[in-house]
Design an enzyme around this catalytic site. Sequence first.
Site, mmCIF file in Angstrom:
data_model
loop_
_atom_site.group_PDB
_atom_site.id
_atom_site.type_symbol
_atom_site.label_atom_id
_atom_site.label_comp_id
_atom_site.label_asym_id
_atom_site.label_seq_id
_atom_site.Cartn_x
_atom_site.Cartn_y
_atom_site.Cartn_z
ATOM 1 N N GLU A 114 0.835 -1.195 0.000
ATOM 2 C CA GLU A 114 0.000 0.000 0.000
ATOM 3 C C GLU A 114 0.873 1.249 0.000
ATOM 4 O O GLU A 114 1.965 1.261 0.565
ATOM 5 C CB GLU A 114 -0.924 0.010 1.224
ATOM 6 N N CYS A 134 5.861 -6.846 7.124
ATOM 7 C CA CYS A 134 6.969 -6.391 7.964
ATOM 8 C C CYS A 134 7.297 -7.468 8.984
ATOM 9 O O CYS A 134 6.389 -8.095 9.546
ATOM 10 C CB CYS A 134 6.603 -5.084 8.681
ATOM 11 N N CYS A 138 5.906 -5.151 15.710
ATOM 12 C CA CYS A 138 5.400 -4.176 16.684
ATOM 13 C C CYS A 138 3.906 -4.412 16.902
ATOM 14 O O CYS A 138 3.132 -4.425 15.943
ATOM 15 C CB CYS A 138 5.653 -2.756 16.189
ATOM 16 N N GLU A 195 10.123 -2.410 7.081
ATOM 17 C CA GLU A 195 11.260 -1.730 7.709
ATOM 18 C C GLU A 195 12.253 -1.396 6.601
ATOM 19 O O GLU A 195 12.935 -2.289 6.067
ATOM 20 C CB GLU A 195 11.904 -2.630 8.757
ATOM 21 N N SER A 228 12.319 6.067 7.609
ATOM 22 C CA SER A 228 11.951 5.699 8.971
ATOM 23 C C SER A 228 12.511 4.323 9.320
ATOM 24 O O SER A 228 12.587 3.440 8.464
ATOM 25 C CB SER A 228 10.426 5.695 9.109
ATOM 26 N N SER A 251 11.594 5.389 14.980
ATOM 27 C CA SER A 251 10.360 5.002 15.670
ATOM 28 C C SER A 251 10.724 4.542 17.077
ATOM 29 O O SER A 251 11.014 3.370 17.300
ATOM 30 C CB SER A 251 9.655 3.886 14.889
ATOM 31 N N LEU A 252 10.696 5.460 18.016
ATOM 32 C CA LEU A 252 11.178 5.174 19.371
ATOM 33 C C LEU A 252 10.064 4.632 20.270
ATOM 34 O O LEU A 252 10.167 3.535 20.812
ATOM 35 C CB LEU A 252 11.792 6.432 19.982
ATOM 36 N N HIS A 253 9.024 5.425 20.469
ATOM 37 C CA HIS A 253 7.784 5.018 21.153
ATOM 38 C C HIS A 253 7.914 4.770 22.657
ATOM 39 O O HIS A 253 6.897 4.589 23.329
ATOM 40 C CB HIS A 253 7.168 3.788 20.479
ATOM 41 N N ASN A 327 -3.253 5.260 16.170
ATOM 42 C CA ASN A 327 -4.363 4.981 15.268
ATOM 43 C C ASN A 327 -4.866 3.562 15.503
ATOM 44 O O ASN A 327 -4.071 2.637 15.687
ATOM 45 C CB ASN A 327 -3.916 5.164 13.818
ATOM 46 N N CYS A 370 -0.764 6.327 10.084
ATOM 47 C CA CYS A 370 0.422 5.646 10.600
ATOM 48 C C CYS A 370 0.036 4.406 11.394
ATOM 49 O O CYS A 370 -0.810 4.453 12.289
ATOM 50 C CB CYS A 370 1.195 6.615 11.487
#
EC number: 2.1.1.192
Length: 385
Positions: A114, A134, A138, A195, A228, A251-253, A327, A370
């Site tokens: 996509e 991926c 996560c 990734e 990213s 992408s830490l989060h 999201n 996202c």
Amino acid sequence: MTATTAESGNLLPLVSGRSRPPRHLADLSRDERRAVATSLGLPAFRADQLARHYFTHHLRADDADLMTDLPASIRPALVEAMLPRLLTPATALDCDGGQTRKTVWRTVDGAKIESVLMRYPQRATVCVSSQAGCGMGCPFCATGQGGLTRNLSTAEIVEQVVDAARTMAARTTAEGGLPGGPGRLSNVVFMGMGEPLANYAALLAALHRLIDPAPDGLGLSARGLTVSTVGLVPAIRRLAGEGLPVTLAVSLHAPDDELRDELVPINTRWPVAEVLAAAWEYARVTGRRVSIEYALIDGVNDSPERADALAALLVGQLAHVNLIPLNPTGGSSWQASAPRGQRVFVERLRARGVAATVRDTRGREIAAACGQLAAEPPVRSRAGR
């Protein structure tokens, strides 16, 4: 099957049994394209002409009649050799008054990917996929929940961008354009499925195709490109040395290893300190500010204490925090932080001297935001084209 990637030396899972996509001119260097032309008994410069039609005018095999500087007698062979159809649009979904479009593509071997095109008043950005699926796992990301199918080829990545550029150049919506008339694609973000740094060789070649001027590429500004990553440290360090001033987004989060191990499983291999050390090296070498991506999850990573811990890691660094209210995806019960919690988090970061903003979310209702790619959209607003 487990394969060792040449780009980083890491063992990453790949699914076997998939055929390679056919050769496309976007996979090839100028010399390689010219070699194909001469193998067909044609002058080498014919390959440059074909590449200009693709990169400058965004023409496809179906548009061969428009390539009037190529003799009609040689067009079929040249197009067949270097402009195969790699991606077929299965579905296109529009929202935000037609300013956001998600396209679901099918590859020649049946994989699904996509891309999302977003038009803003002063820019147009396309979010592209670098892998089908991926393998990072996560738990709050729809793509990660589905697993990895395979890496995309350089041309499969570039094709997503060329289609977006073609859409932006269309004069009317009837021709496939977005409302507002023709424009120019200005930004490309590698934040779609996959990734990017786990597909390093194809990513690097794609970056060159996007940056290099015609007949070798689209001629986009490197400063309009963002890559990213969840934190593949060796590949971050390698990208820093490539001489490409693209923006790095991490992408830490979570600011601590205990929570990040849960949210971003690769953290058990490269913990927060190592990821950020590589990011600061990238900023030092390239002079580019690093974007720190942080999904705000209610009751999980959005406490004032974690805001303070994040600020302590980032203060004084060339970095900007991009806060993303989570999201929704079907495989996760987590929810986005409440607006008040978002404001408090931002205020605590800014009070400690860390630049931070909350992302303007686009495409949530069509599962184009996202973390939602590969999620089932609740509303289908546009048929495939």
